[in-house]
Design a protein around this motif. Sequence first.
Motif, mmCIF file in Angstrom:
data_model
loop_
_atom_site.group_PDB
_atom_site.id
_atom_site.type_symbol
_atom_site.label_atom_id
_atom_site.label_comp_id
_atom_site.label_asym_id
_atom_site.label_seq_id
_atom_site.Cartn_x
_atom_site.Cartn_y
_atom_site.Cartn_z
ATOM 1 N N SER A 15 57.878 -35.140 -41.724
ATOM 2 C CA SER A 15 56.307 -34.818 -41.682
ATOM 3 C C SER A 15 56.310 -36.002 -43.240
ATOM 4 C CB SER A 15 56.001 -33.674 -42.110
ATOM 5 O OG SER A 15 56.018 -33.038 -43.362
ATOM 6 N N TYR A 16 57.078 -36.372 -44.364
ATOM 7 C CA TYR A 16 57.315 -36.583 -44.970
ATOM 8 C C TYR A 16 58.186 -37.660 -45.467
ATOM 9 C CZ TYR A 16 55.307 -32.499 -48.658
ATOM 10 O OH TYR A 16 55.165 -31.251 -49.059
ATOM 11 N N ILE A 21 50.838 -39.981 -41.859
ATOM 12 C CA ILE A 21 50.122 -38.623 -41.311
ATOM 13 C C ILE A 21 49.499 -38.293 -42.175
ATOM 14 C CG2 ILE A 21 51.351 -37.495 -42.714
ATOM 15 C CD1 ILE A 21 53.046 -36.137 -40.674
ATOM 16 N N THR A 22 48.574 -37.945 -41.535
ATOM 17 C CA THR A 22 47.219 -36.913 -41.520
ATOM 18 C C THR A 22 47.492 -35.341 -41.299
ATOM 19 O OG1 THR A 22 46.550 -36.685 -39.015
ATOM 20 C CG2 THR A 22 45.426 -38.278 -40.148
ATOM 21 N N GLU A 25 47.828 -33.375 -38.593
ATOM 22 C CA GLU A 25 48.996 -33.166 -37.657
ATOM 23 C C GLU A 25 49.976 -32.806 -38.365
ATOM 24 O OE1 GLU A 25 48.833 -38.492 -36.295
ATOM 25 O OE2 GLU A 25 49.264 -37.596 -38.536
ATOM 26 N N CYS A 26 49.808 -32.655 -39.726
ATOM 27 C CA CYS A 26 50.781 -32.346 -40.682
ATOM 28 C C CYS A 26 50.830 -30.051 -40.269
ATOM 29 C CB CYS A 26 50.432 -31.947 -42.299
ATOM 30 S SG CYS A 26 51.033 -34.015 -42.523
ATOM 31 N N ARG A 27 49.123 -30.102 -40.135
ATOM 32 C CA ARG A 27 49.348 -29.020 -39.681
ATOM 33 C C ARG A 27 50.051 -28.543 -38.283
ATOM 34 N NH1 ARG A 27 44.248 -29.875 -41.976
ATOM 35 N NH2 ARG A 27 43.122 -30.052 -39.917
ATOM 36 N N SER A 28 49.744 -29.642 -37.332
ATOM 37 C CA SER A 28 50.165 -29.259 -36.139
ATOM 38 C C SER A 28 52.392 -28.682 -36.304
ATOM 39 C CB SER A 28 50.457 -30.790 -34.963
ATOM 40 O OG SER A 28 51.016 -29.992 -33.721
ATOM 41 N N ILE A 29 52.645 -29.825 -37.148
ATOM 42 C CA ILE A 29 54.422 -30.134 -37.314
ATOM 43 C C ILE A 29 54.336 -28.659 -38.130
ATOM 44 C CG2 ILE A 29 55.949 -30.698 -38.857
ATOM 45 C CD1 ILE A 29 54.552 -33.636 -38.218
ATOM 46 N N PHE A 30 53.416 -28.537 -38.726
ATOM 47 C CA PHE A 30 53.202 -26.605 -39.982
ATOM 48 C C PHE A 30 53.668 -25.249 -38.279
ATOM 49 C CE2 PHE A 30 52.667 -22.649 -41.375
ATOM 50 C CZ PHE A 30 53.198 -22.406 -43.022
#
Length: 94
Positions: A15-16, A21-22, A25-30
């Motif tokens: 993700s980094y 990246i939004t 999208e980060c919340r979904s990946i988390f």
Amino acid sequence: MDLTKADPKGLIRESYRIEGITAAECRSIFMDWALSLPLDADTRPVVLHLLATYGGDKTHPMTAVLQAALEPAAAKDPSGPKRRGGRAARFADR
């Protein structure tokens, strides 16, 4: 802590690396990352390790997501939400 245990699928690391990246999208990946951990895992030390490893960029949306994961959950009433039905719900001000 071993990064292969902290981030078994490499989701946080990747993700980094994603340009533009939004936060959504980060919340979904988390969420996907959190679901890949064992049920009995204590996530706080793991998140702290991930922040120490990858969180150098304070403006990255995943850094904000990881920091939010460290915040305590909102205090909840142990008896659950209060539901007022019938007349009490219609005339709450009286």
